[in-house]
Scaffold this active site. Structure first.
Site, mmCIF file in Angstrom:
data_model
loop_
_atom_site.group_PDB
_atom_site.id
_atom_site.type_symbol
_atom_site.label_atom_id
_atom_site.label_comp_id
_atom_site.label_asym_id
_atom_site.label_seq_id
_atom_site.Cartn_x
_atom_site.Cartn_y
_atom_site.Cartn_z
ATOM 1 N N LEU A 84 5.656 -2.627 -0.120
ATOM 2 C CA LEU A 84 4.578 -3.052 0.772
ATOM 3 C C LEU A 84 3.647 -1.861 0.972
ATOM 4 C CD1 LEU A 84 4.017 -5.663 2.547
ATOM 5 C CD2 LEU A 84 5.058 -4.395 4.432
ATOM 6 N N HIS A 85 2.362 -2.024 0.638
ATOM 7 C CA HIS A 85 1.478 -0.872 0.830
ATOM 8 C C HIS A 85 0.014 -1.218 1.063
ATOM 9 C CE1 HIS A 85 0.479 -1.606 -3.403
ATOM 10 N NE2 HIS A 85 -0.594 -0.889 -3.191
ATOM 11 N N ARG A 86 -0.407 -2.455 0.828
ATOM 12 C CA ARG A 86 -1.836 -2.768 0.895
ATOM 13 C C ARG A 86 -2.366 -2.674 2.332
ATOM 14 N NH1 ARG A 86 -4.148 -4.141 -3.704
ATOM 15 N NH2 ARG A 86 -2.812 -4.828 -5.424
ATOM 16 N N ARG A 141 2.238 5.404 2.217
ATOM 17 C CA ARG A 141 1.290 4.740 3.129
ATOM 18 C C ARG A 141 2.030 3.880 4.151
ATOM 19 N NH1 ARG A 141 -4.025 3.219 3.164
ATOM 20 N NH2 ARG A 141 -4.438 1.458 4.529
#
Length: 367
Positions: A206-208, A239
């Site tokens: 998960l990073h967006r 992130r």
């Protein structure tokens, strides 16, 4: 022929590996410029080491920052490099800030630009990557499309004369590493503590920004992952770790076991060991498809529509709104039985790219 490859982020390094290998088998000069957009060793150094990519000839050391700061820093640092090297082609990859900066720097010097992975569209203008890929396609001279769908998008935008179907270089490297993993040539992946590779588990990333920047949304997604009835190996992107700490969100809760990002071979091995993937990563969606693992993508759209059309990927923009039973049933669903075909090519895309660049007669539209 002298070609400069401009890369800076994990997905680009994976794509660079087969391209570098293809150029190594020729007499062409291939210069690698690493912008340093991903400066974390887990997202950069391990890919050069693990994929056999030659060390960068130039490292710009740009690091993190806002989109404007990062793009501007790459532009500023690239100009003297391109002026000195005077390549026949500047090859840019994918859809990052390094991609658009490399393309802009080159075209303003009247250097021909080739865009690898051209024509992908999510049609989500909130995504910075969408603007990067559209702008790069419209200023590049040669558009190396990975799929027929990408070719259609380029045609719709009046770019047919510059577009060539090359295939997807990710297939080249993914299948090569898959075969090596299955042959026992790589060590077992370093999965998070508490994940037993002999029992069913889900692999998650998960990073967006759309999923991590809003505290309520991030907390809801983490909660949905934590509620699942099978263990979740969350490979935590820097992130994600930073945003969770900033928002006061504990990542390791419920079903979630947190680990670090893996080298590429480790990631492939982890996907193969898993019973399914949950992600918002474009690259991992496709890798899971190639490795025949069902994927649930936490986004309302995807550039890789073939993964959805074949049933291997399902889009769930808001897992926390589904209800726990429906959410669990989605991520633990059975794999499709129909043959998915080879929508991303036959694993020889890198060779195609070198050949197309050798033969391309269009020249630079800016010359």
């Amino acid at each position: 022929m002298k070609v400069i490859s401009i890369v800076g982020a994990r997905p680009q390094l994976v794509k660079l590996a087969p391209i570098a290998a293809a150029f190594a088998g020729t007499e062409h000069e291939h210069v690698i410029v690493h912008t340093g957009q991903h400066y974390d060793a887990d997202l950069s150094d391990v890919f050069f080491e693990g994929l056999g990519i030659p060390d960068p000839d130039v490292h710009l050391g740009v690091g993190s920052g806002s989109h404007g700061t990062q793009t501007g820093a790459v532009l500023t640092a690239l100009d003297p490099v391109l002026e000195r090297e005077k390549p026949d082609w500047v090859l840019v990859y994918g859809d990052t800030n390094s991609t658009i900066a490399g393309a802009l720097s080159a075209v303003k010097m009247h250097l021909p630009v080739a865009h690898l992975e051209a024509g992908l569209r999510s049609f989500n203008r909130r995504m910075p990557e969408e603007h990067n890929r559209v702008l790069t396609d419209h200023c590049a001279d040669l558009l190396l499309a990975p799929t027929e769908e990408a070719m259609r998008h380029l045609g719709d935008e009046g770019l047919t004369e510059r577009a060539v179907l090359a295939g997807d270089v990710m297939v080249d490297i993914c299948l090569k590493i898959r075969d090596a993993v299955l042959a026992g040539e790589h060590a077992a992946p370093a999965l998070p503590e508490g994940i037993d590779p002999g029992r069913p588990f889900l692999l998650a990333t998960l990073h967006r920004p759309d999923n991590t920047d809003d505290p309520e949304r991030l907390a809801a997604i983490v909660g949905a992952l934590a509620s699942l009835p099978v263990p979740v190996a969350l490979l935590a992107h820097p992130r994600l770790v930073a945003r969770a700490a900033e928002h006061g969100i504990t990542l390791e809760q419920g079903a979630i076991k947190v680990g670090r990002p893996l080298p590429y071979a480790g990631l492939v091995a982890a996907v193969l060991a898993s019973s399914g993937v949950v992600t918002d990563s474009g690259g991992l969606q496709k890798e899971a498809f190639l490795l025949e693992r069902v994927t649930t993508t936490i986004r309302p759209e995807t550039e890789w529509v073939e993964t959805v059309a074949t049933g291997w990927n399902t889009l769930v923009p808001d897992p926390h709104l589904m209800g726990s039973e429906a959410w669990a049933a989605t991520v633990t669903r059975a794999a499709p039985t129909a043959d998915p075909g080879t929508p991303y090519g036959d694993g020889k895309a890198a060779q195609n790219v070198v050949r197309i660049m050798e033969e391309w007669k269009g020249g630079s539209q800016h010359a």
